[in-house]
Enzyme design. Structure first.
Site, PDB file in Angstrom:
ATOM      1  N   THR A  63      -2.592   3.069  -1.244  1.00  0.00           N
ATOM      2  CA  THR A  63      -1.515   2.609  -0.763  1.00  0.00           C
ATOM      3  C   THR A  63      -2.003   0.947  -0.639  1.00  0.00           C
ATOM      4  O   THR A  63      -1.047   0.097  -0.808  1.00  0.00           O
ATOM      5  CB  THR A  63      -1.607   2.927   0.938  1.00  0.00           C
ATOM      6  N   GLU A  66      -0.779  -9.730   1.588  1.00  0.00           N
ATOM      7  CA  GLU A  66      -0.319 -10.774   1.027  1.00  0.00           C
ATOM      8  C   GLU A  66      -1.239 -11.515   0.135  1.00  0.00           C
ATOM      9  O   GLU A  66      -0.567 -12.482  -0.663  1.00  0.00           O
ATOM     10  CB  GLU A  66      -0.344 -11.744   2.467  1.00  0.00           C
TER      11      GLU A  66
END
Lengths: 212, 316, 732
Positions: free
Chosen positions: C621, C692
């Protein structure tokens, strides 16, 4: 990997809360019955088609897209509404073997059609190979474009097999082949803002390979 | 989307008749552009005539060695047709450069010819647009016009025709066959089919109200290297900034039609005469009267460079 | 649990489940269409009505009157609620523009009415019948023009920073750069539109919605509706993407609530796609001036970063200068942010706010500076690395392995094959490679969870944490499984429900680390409860293989739970470790592009990211987070731009056809490498975020690669072909 009772737990729980709501809100008059029946008859049409092997008979407002018929009338919400304007591919379903955007077609135009949605490809515990490959290669993140990606993927491999060319096919007079470039081009009508493209390619390539 | 009545036409004649009896009716085939616009109430027909079951879905050879393409032939089927791939590669390529696999599976040949501009101001019903609401003004002039036309424009409209297929049809000298409500038929050369905006940008083709396209006919194959080069920001599923459709013969002569630059597929026969003198010479004639905006000035050079690449590829 | 000393060895370090490449536990639901998103909740006993929003047709002004008579008369219409009907509403704390209520229009497509009807088709048609009389006012829509009037934002934003004497050092530096860069307004474009279903039960309201932050939404929706927060139940178990666009309450929830009240029935509202870019928030455009001075050896002696951005009055700046305070050494430095008042839609957070646009500029500047110094840009970055906060050298980074990322990336990518600008060609393609540093701070937010063990031996985790595609379901299950010595299929995870303990939520790449730390804390409580019940000495208790063991006693967890089960609940709270130590994540992006020599079209050929971001809780993930971010960076570099009509004051290309995001054909195979790292300062999980980080620097690496391919330096994003075509070689 998933706890077998996990889904049930959340469903049951949500059902409990929503039934509590019904007790009060369900009192509201059924507006459909309150409408002047004569006027709307012109604007509705009966249609029958088959969804995931099951015959469905509907009497629909002519304006109802196939997408809204699936989602709002048949409660098959696996097919997603991302843009409602043919700009994202989240609503991809397979009709008579061909993938289309369910948002840009009227339900009443599908009399007699055989429609396959993501729910019809496989289900938890009995996955379609493409669904399994998407999980294995993590070909999704938020999951919202995923049903469309998977329906598209399944159809793309059939399109190549059927020798339908694409923008990147080298020689138009030869049989098209499964290559990364072919898959990327053909899948480009399915936008994934989470950016799982690289993994989706791996998933499709694997399924294509095992089928060859 | 406004409410409408719906009928499934059973024959070409019935469809044409139905249209003739109702000026607010529209034909619906693939629906990929019409429904998009109806959702935004840019198109507001009160009646839809579904023409999908009237037998216009065949591709057949013509007596003179050309090809008649039924109006309802899907873009996918047309692009994948063996004869088209072999003899009209430009058409196949142009189709495959357009939209997405899903949309090509639905979009029809006639619908593709009739698709409307993608000007974002046309799509926003709060904004003035002469094409959507005649006389309201053009927001694109002086506004966001990077995608817009550089030639054949008017004070009323600088929109482009977004079709890839039409560029190929134009280069291949296709003929559009129609039927009217009174049953009369006519054949319209593709060159005459689309209009420039002038002061009536809302009228985009020469079709009369209720007139229905039944087929598009391709003349016999002309051979040559057939190339469709679509230039766009992202690699797929995007409208052209500029596209060049070309048929280049081994002696250096050829045909060129350009997309993304005008309200119609842009082809100038005098420019083709310059092809033996090079792409630059041809492009200068092709876009001699260009009137770009500040934002789309680059298209003039882009056409020239793309054409050069296409000619070079054809010769290579 | 108070986390105020660095983590020592704990049960997570066993890494039997955590850190393992476990496939998403929600994968079967998502791939079979069984994951239920906001608009899709259906109770067969409930008759839902459909709400369709109306957006303002002007960018600024006042609504003089609204005529809804035709809309009300339309077939199937149950109710029309206008912004005038509800009057001025209190605005939620997190919103800058009001979502609904009152006669003022602050931006284009601001919600001004909702039309509720029996069917979606009826509601949509009737919404088009609402007629509005506006008094339009002049607005400011052009950032460049507004630069001169831009003001200093409030001090909490730290608008101005300075250390040493920048001006003197810059003036005396032998090698300098002074350039201005621009980044455009960008749109989140998550695939699932903002959507809500609202159902009233007396004065209680249940809302199914699509929210990254359950508690923020709950507070702000309660405020906006003027109801008690405790009367509001919010659910958001699946979210079809957010990227910051679903951090803050949006109009769909407000309209659904008003619509449901007026119609006396549950109402569903989704924002139509063409309304989204102007109705919701966006990443604001920036104008950034960067000055760098260095000595001839390449050491930075002076660095300045100034940024201008705009927002509605009351909004904040895009904090594009922030990374420049921490990324490179240099004794003399300054940053400044100025904020212009613009009447465009609300600017707000989009994935890696601040750093994403900041690094788009800074990392081109660094590339330019390296060239001026005739240095390899990798080496220039390594030379100017710092292990301490450059503004406060007493304050070290908790972990900082930027150099490792750059060196490993350069090796794996084949960076030494790089040649000078415009010197590689492959057929019609000009080939170039580019590099950029990635940097994003690690933020710490309190996060709570509740963990229950039942008599079947199943552990259920409940937290209002959300999974926006990040993998929260899976890493939370891994955390609980690890803590209790269970296989992952004995753990059930329930998220996104306001009845559950308040979590960090999904934002700022803090969700993964903070929410699992909260689950860790709750599991510690549960472990204690189990040990206590069994009379074990909690010091030597081991949870392993489904059993709890102490000395030579071992009890199956199911048995330990007893018929009533056991539970633990806690919230992780953060001490001052983030103050004593700077916590950040680092990476390096390497990109190879091809630029078509004739047309100037840029296509990405190769991408590699190397990330140093603490412990990776799940490499599958985490990798997906990074490749997804890299993909977004491609869009930002090459074509994403909300086109501003500076006359009419709105984003013109407001749908997914006009605002182009990357498609499959744009993205090559992407490589991601995670540095083997744990950060005991960050949390008991020793993890940080990557979601991010993966975006930070990507666009600049592409810009630098385009320069390397063509010799054309573009400082204004997106780098579309029209900015290249004038400088490309002749092809005629």
């Amino acid at each position: 990997m998933q706890s077998p009772n996990q889904l049930e737990i959340s469903r049951r729980d949500l059902l409990i809360s929503s039934t509590a709501t019904v007790a009060v809100t369900g009192v509201a008059a059924d507006g459909a019955a309150a409408q002047s029946a004569g006027k709307i008859m012109d604007h509705t049409t009966k249609v029958s088609f088959t969804v995931n092997g099951e015959r469905r008979d509907l009497d629909l407002d002519n304006r109802t897209t196939l997408l809204d018929a699936l989602r709002e009338h048949l409660h098959l919400t696996g097919t997603k509404k991302g843009c409602d304007h043919g700009q994202c591919g989240a609503c991809t379903v397979i009709i008579d073997g061909r993938r289309i955007n369910a948002c840009l077609t009227l339900a009443v135009m599908h009399e007699g059609d055989q429609i396959t949605t993501i729910e019809g490809l496989g289900e938890p515990g009995n996955l379609h190979p493409m669904q399994a490959a998407f999980i294995k290669h993590d070909g999704f993140q938020c999951g919202y474009c995923t049903p469309g990606q998977i329906c598209s993927s399944v159809a793309v491999l059939e399109e190549i097999k059927a020798n339908i060319p694409s923008h990147v096919t080298g020689d138009l007079t030869r049989q098209a082949h499964v290559t990364p470039a072919e898959i990327r081009e053909r899948m480009s009508g399915n936008i994934c803002r989470c950016g799982a493209y690289s993994n989706i390619l791996d998933a499709i390539t694997e399924v294509a390979g095992t089928r060859a | 989307m406004r409410a409408f009545t719906y009928e499934r036409a059973s024959s070409v004649e019935a469809a044409a008749k139905a249209a003739a009896s109702n000026p607010e009716a529209k034909f619906i085939a693939g629906g990929t552009n019409l429904l998009d616009l109806m959702k935004l109430e840019i198109e507001t027909p009160t009646h839809l005539i579904d023409v999908n079951d009237i037998g216009l879905d065949k591709i057949e050879p013509t007596q003179d060695g050309g090809l008649r393409i039924g109006a309802l032939v899907r873009n996918t089927d047309l692009a994948a047709h063996e004869t088209v791939r072999r003899d009209y590669g430009l058409l196949s390529r142009a189709l495959l450069a357009g939209a997405s696999g899903q949309l090509r599976n639905k979009a029809s040949t006639a619908g593709n010819l009739l698709q409307r501009t993608r000007c974002p101001y046309f799509y926003d019903t709060n904004q003035p647009c002469n094409k959507r609401q005649p006389g309201s003004g053009c927001s694109a002039i002086g506004g966001f016009s990077r995608q817009h036309a550089v030639i054949g424009t008017s004070e009323a409209c600088i929109a482009t025709n977004p079709s890839d297929m039409a560029i190929a049809m134009r280069a291949l000298d296709a003929v559009v066959e129609t039927v009217k409500g009174d049953g009369s038929r006519r054949a319209i050369p593709i060159a005459d089919f689309h209009r420039l905006p002038g002061d009536t940008p809302h009228i985009e083709t020469v079709l009369e109200p209720g007139e229905m396209i039944t087929a598009v006919v391709l003349p016999p194959p002309i051979g040559g290297r057939q190339i469709y080069r679509k230039v766009r920001d992202r690699a797929s599923y995007a409208f052209a900034l500029v596209s060049v459709g070309a048929v280049i013969q081994s002696n250096g002569t050829g045909r060129i039609a350009v997309g993304g630059v005008a309200h119609k597929p842009w082809r100038v026969e005098a420019a083709e005469a310059e092809l033996p003198n090079g792409a630059r010479a041809a492009a200068h004639v092709l876009l001699a009267d260009a009137r770009p905006t500040e934002e789309n000035r680059f298209k003039v050079e882009l056409v020239e460079r793309t054409l050069a690449a296409v000619v070079s590829e054809a010769r290579g | 649990m108070q986390f105020d000393t660095p983590a020592t060895t704990n049960p997570i370090d066993r890494l039997k489940v955590v850190g393992q490449p476990i496939h998403r536990i929600d994968g079967e639901r998502k791939t079979t269409g069984r994951a239920i998103y906001a608009y899709e909740w259906n109770d067969p006993n409930v008759s839902y009505a459909y709400g369709y929003p109306v957006g303002a047709a002007i960018p600024k002004g006042r609504i003089k009157s609204m005529d809804v008579s035709d809309a009300k008369k339309a077939l199937g219409v149950l109710a029309v609620v206008t912004t005038l009907d509800v009057g001025d509403l209190k605005k939620g704390d997190f919103n800058t523009a009001k979502l609904f209520g009152g006669d003022q229009v602050q931006h284009y497509h601001q919600a001004i009415a909702v039309v509720v009807a029996e069917t979606f088709e009826q509601a949509r048609a009737a919404a088009a019948l609402v007629r509005v009389d506006y008094a339009e006012e002049k607005g400011a829509f052009d950032l460049e023009k507004a630069m001169d009037t831009a003001a200093k934002p409030e001090e909490s934003q730290e608008p101005d920073t300075a250390v040493g004497d920048f001006d003197a050092a810059f003036t005396s530096a032998p090698v300098t750069l002074d350039e201005t860069y621009t980044t455009p307004d960008q749109s989140h474009c998550m695939m699932e539109p903002h959507a809500s279903i609202a159902a009233w039960n007396g004065d209680e309201l249940t809302v199914w919605t699509s929210s990254q932050m359950i508690d923020w939404w709950r507070s702000d929706l309660a405020t906006t509706l003027g109801i008690d927060k405790e009367k509001l139940h919010l659910m958001s178990p699946f979210i079809g993407g957010g990227f910051g666009g679903k951090l803050f309450l949006r109009a769909d929830a407000v309209l659904a609530a008003f619509g449901a009240k007026a119609a006396g029935r549950p109402v569903k509202v989704a924002l139509p796609r063409p309304l989204m870019p102007n109705n919701t928030t966006h990443r604001p455009a920036t104008i950034q001036r960067i000055r760098i001075g260095a000595d001839r050896d390449g050491r930075i002696t002076a660095i300045a970063h100034q940024s201008w951005s705009g927002d509605l009055p009351g909004g904040g700046p895009e904090t594009a200068v922030n990374q420049t305070r921490l990324l490179y050494a240099g004794v003399n430095r300054m940053t400044a942010m100025r904020l212009a008042a613009l009447d465009l839609p609300e600017g707000n957070a989009m994935r890696a706010p601040g750093e994403a646009p900041g690094l788009m500029a800074l990392e081109i500047a660094i590339d330019e500076m390296a060239e001026k110094l005739a240095m390899d840009p990798v080496q220039f970055r390594i030379l100017n690395d710092t292990q301490v906060d450059p503004e406060n050298p007493e304050r070290p980074f908790s972990q900082r392995n930027l150099i490792g990322c750059l060196e490993l990336g350069a090796e794996r990518f084949g960076w030494n094959q790089r040649r000078g600008p415009g010197s590689r060609r492959d057929g019609n393609w000009l080939i170039g490679v580019g590099v950029a540093a990635a940097f994003r701070n690690n933020l710490l937010v309190p996060s709570g969870a509740r963990v229950r063990l039942d008599r079947e031996g199943i552990v259920t985790v409940e937290t209002d944490m959300t999974d926006i595609g990040t993998g929260s379901y899976t890493i939370i299950a891994q955390t609980a499984a690890e803590m209790l010595g269970l296989p992952i299929d004995k753990v059930a995870v329930r998220l996104g429900d306001s009845r559950f303990p308040v979590s960090a939520g999904s934002g700022g790449q803090f969700g993964g680390n903070c929410s699992t730390a909260g689950v860790y804390a709750a599991c510690v409580k549960l472990r204690e409860a189990i040990a206590q019940k069994l009379g074990f000495n909690s010091e030597d208790v081991v949870f392993e293989n489904g059993q709890v063991r102490s000395g030579n006693r071992a009890v199956p967890l199911a048995e330990a739970a007893g018929s009533d089960g056991l539970a633990g609940e806690d919230t992780i709270q953060w001490g001052d470790l983030s103050k004593t130590h700077q916590q950040s994540t680092f990476g390096a992006h390497f990109v190879e592009v091809g630029v078509d020599v004739a047309t100037g079209e840029t296509r990405i050929r190769r991408m590699l990211a190397v990330c140093a971001a603490g412990r990776i809780l799940n490499p599958i993930t985490a990798r997906s987070q990074v490749i997804g971010a890299m993909t977004m960076g491609v869009g930002g570099a090459l074509y994403e731009e909300l086109a501003v009509d500076t006359r009419s004051g709105f984003f013109v290309n407001h749908d997914l056809a006009g605002y182009e995001v990357p498609v499959h054909a744009d993205i090559p195979h992407q490589e991601v490498i995670f540095m083997n790292e744990t950060d005991p300062m960050s949390s008991p999980m020793k993890a940080k975020g990557v979601g991010e980080l993966g975006l930070c620097g990507v666009s600049a690496a592409i810009a630098n690669a385009i320069y390397n391919a063509t010799g054309i330096r573009v400082r204004h994003y997106p780098i579309t072909l029209d900015k290249l075509i004038g400088g490309l070689p002749d092809v005629a």
